[in-house]
Structure formats: C-alpha cells, structure tokens
Design a protein around this motif. Structure first.
Motif, PDB file in Angstrom:
ATOM      1  N   LYS A 170      82.805  15.766  96.150  1.00 26.62           N
ATOM      2  CA  LYS A 170      82.052  16.271  97.282  1.00 26.62           C
ATOM      3  C   LYS A 170      82.935  16.433  98.513  1.00 26.62           C
ATOM      4  CE  LYS A 170      78.087  17.510  99.029  1.00 26.62           C
ATOM      5  NZ  LYS A 170      77.444  18.770  98.581  1.00 26.62           N
ATOM      6  N   GLU A 174      83.719  23.742  98.226  1.00 29.03           N
ATOM      7  CA  GLU A 174      83.183  24.262  96.968  1.00 29.03           C
ATOM      8  C   GLU A 174      84.116  25.308  96.347  1.00 29.03           C
ATOM      9  OE1 GLU A 174      79.284  25.750  97.594  1.00 29.03           O
ATOM     10  OE2 GLU A 174      78.378  23.751  97.883  1.00 29.03           O
ATOM     11  N   ASP A 175      84.788  26.076  97.186  1.00 28.94           N
ATOM     12  CA  ASP A 175      85.670  27.116  96.642  1.00 28.94           C
ATOM     13  C   ASP A 175      86.906  26.533  95.985  1.00 28.94           C
ATOM     14  OD1 ASP A 175      86.780  26.181  98.936  1.00 28.94           O
ATOM     15  OD2 ASP A 175      87.114  28.144  99.854  1.00 28.94           O
ATOM     16  N   LEU A 177      86.687  23.817  94.000  1.00 29.41           N
ATOM     17  CA  LEU A 177      86.233  23.137  92.783  1.00 29.41           C
ATOM     18  C   LEU A 177      86.217  24.097  91.622  1.00 29.41           C
ATOM     19  CD1 LEU A 177      83.206  21.112  94.216  1.00 29.41           C
ATOM     20  CD2 LEU A 177      85.493  20.234  93.682  1.00 29.41           C
ATOM     21  N   TYR A 182      82.012  21.962  89.850  1.00 30.57           N
ATOM     22  CA  TYR A 182      80.890  22.424  90.680  1.00 30.57           C
ATOM     23  C   TYR A 182      79.542  22.142  89.996  1.00 30.57           C
ATOM     24  CZ  TYR A 182      77.782  25.555  93.233  1.00 30.57           C
ATOM     25  OH  TYR A 182      76.733  26.068  93.950  1.00 30.57           O
ATOM     26  N   ARG A 186      76.553  19.718  91.313  1.00 30.33           N
ATOM     27  CA  ARG A 186      75.167  20.188  91.439  1.00 30.33           C
ATOM     28  C   ARG A 186      74.214  19.400  90.522  1.00 30.33           C
ATOM     29  NH1 ARG A 186      73.582  22.091  95.633  1.00 30.33           N
ATOM     30  NH2 ARG A 186      71.927  23.242  94.529  1.00 30.33           N
TER      31      ARG A 186
END
Length: 240
Positions: A170, A174-175, A177, A182, A186
């Motif tokens: 975390k 996100e880009d 991962l 990812y 989630r």
C-alpha cells in the motif's frame, strides 16, 4: 310450697287429734246421749272434708302459680334464644357478605393478573419471533458470507496478503505495482472488512443466543407463576 303444705297438714292433724279426743271423751257419756254424739261425728267428718278440700284448692293454686312462673321462665328463655338466633343470623349475613366481597375482589385480581400474563406472553412471543427471525437472517447472511469467503479463498488463494504485506504494498503508488500485487491489495481491501463483519456478526449471534436462552427461562418462570396464582385463586374460592 312444701313448707306451707306441711304447716297446713300439722294444723289439720292437731285439730283432728283434738276432735278425736273430744269424740273419745264423749263416748263415755251415757247411752241417752248417743244421738248427739253421732251428730258431732257427722260435723267432724264434714269439717275434715272441707279442710281437705281447702288444702287441695290451696295446693292447686300453688301449682298454678308455680306453673305460671315456669311458663314465664320458658317465655324468657325463648326470647333470649330468639335474640341470640337473630344475632347469629346477622353475623352469618355479615360473613356471607364479606365472603362475596372477597370472592369478587379475588376474581377481579385473578382476571387482571391473567390479562397481564396474557399480554406479557404475547409480548414475549413477539419478541421471541423477532429474535428468531433475526437469528435466521444472521445465520443465512453468515452462511452466504462463508460461502463467498470460501469461493474467494479457493479462487484467489494466491492473492491473500497479511496485514504486514498489505501495508508494504500500500505504500507504493498503484502504477508501480504489478497486476498480481494490485489484485492482492484490492482483494485485501475487499475481504478484510468482510472478515471483520463476519466476526461482528458472530459476536452478535452469540449475544442473541444468550438473550434467547434468558428469555426462554423468564417465560418459563412467568408461566409457572401464573399457573400457581390461578391454582391458588381456585383453592381460595373453594375454601371461601
């Protein structure tokens, strides 16, 4: 009365003895006086009969007086007994009236208690139905959540993360991962709240089960108390 009769008899005996002595003395007179002595004896007999008759009348009069006195005593006793009977009847009527009042009061109390008991039973029944319905819903929800969790575990077992792993991933944007990372993040964010919700629902289920058991015990106790009150009311009615 007996004393008076004895006195009269003594007087009669004395007079008769004197007259007999007179007669005995007169019997010593010469034969030419026989007719006069017979007349005297006849007079003596008449006198005796009159005395005896007077004594009998006197005794009858005394008996009448005694009978009148006894009748008066009997009348007085009758009056006393009638008075006592009236008093007892009044007490009996008062007791019967009190019995009627107590019976009516007891009936009212029993009716009121029975109504309260029925209302409480209805309320408890509704609460029990609500609790059972809620328990059923929670069990169905829990079952559905378990099925969903099982499916997720079977399909996405490789994507499960620990809290430490999640915190590390975390921290990256996100880009940066990879797709599995990812998806794992989630998946953790979706599943972890569900797990918490499952734990909370389990705690609520246990609480509801304890509350259900307590309500069942209270309902049983109240039913027994109502039955005892109803039985006691019937016995008191029979006793009164």
């Amino acid at each position: 009365m007996s004393r008076k009769i004895s006195k009269e008899s003594k007087k009669v005996n004395i007079s008769s003895s004197l007259e007999s002595e007179d007669i005995s003395l007169e019997t010593t007179v010469p034969t030419d006086d026989i007719s006069s002595s017979e007349e005297q004896e006849g007079k003596v007999k008449i006198t005796r009969q009159l005395i005896e008759r007077k004594e009998l009348l006197h005794n009858i009069q005394l008996l009448k007086i005694e009978l009148s006195q006894k009748n008066m005593m009997i009348d007085n006793l009758k009056v006393d007994y009638l008075t006592k009977i009236e008093e007892l009847e009044e007490k009996l009527n008062d007791a019967l009236h009190q019995k009627q009042l107590l019976t009516l009061r007891l009936d009212n109390q029993l009716t009121f208690q029975q109504k309260d008991a029925r209302k409480y039973q209805e309320l408890m029944k509704q609460e029990m139905e609500t609790i059972l319905l809620r328990q059923k819903q929670l069990e169905e929800t829990n079952h559905q959540l378990r099925e969903k969790a099982g499916d997720v575990r079977r399909n996405l077992r490789d994507f499960e993360l620990t809290e430490e792993q999640y915190m590390k991933l975390k921290a990256f944007p996100e880009d940066q991962l990879s797709i599995p990372e990812y998806v794992s993040v989630r998946f953790y964010e979706l599943v972890n709240p569900l797990r918490k919700e499952i734990c909370e629902l389990q705690v609520k289920k246990n609480d509801l089960l304890e509350e259900l058991s307590t309500n069942k015990d209270q309902l049983k106790q109240l039913t027994e108390v109502c039955m005892v009150l109803i039985a006691g009311g019937k016995k008191l009615q029979l006793f009164l």
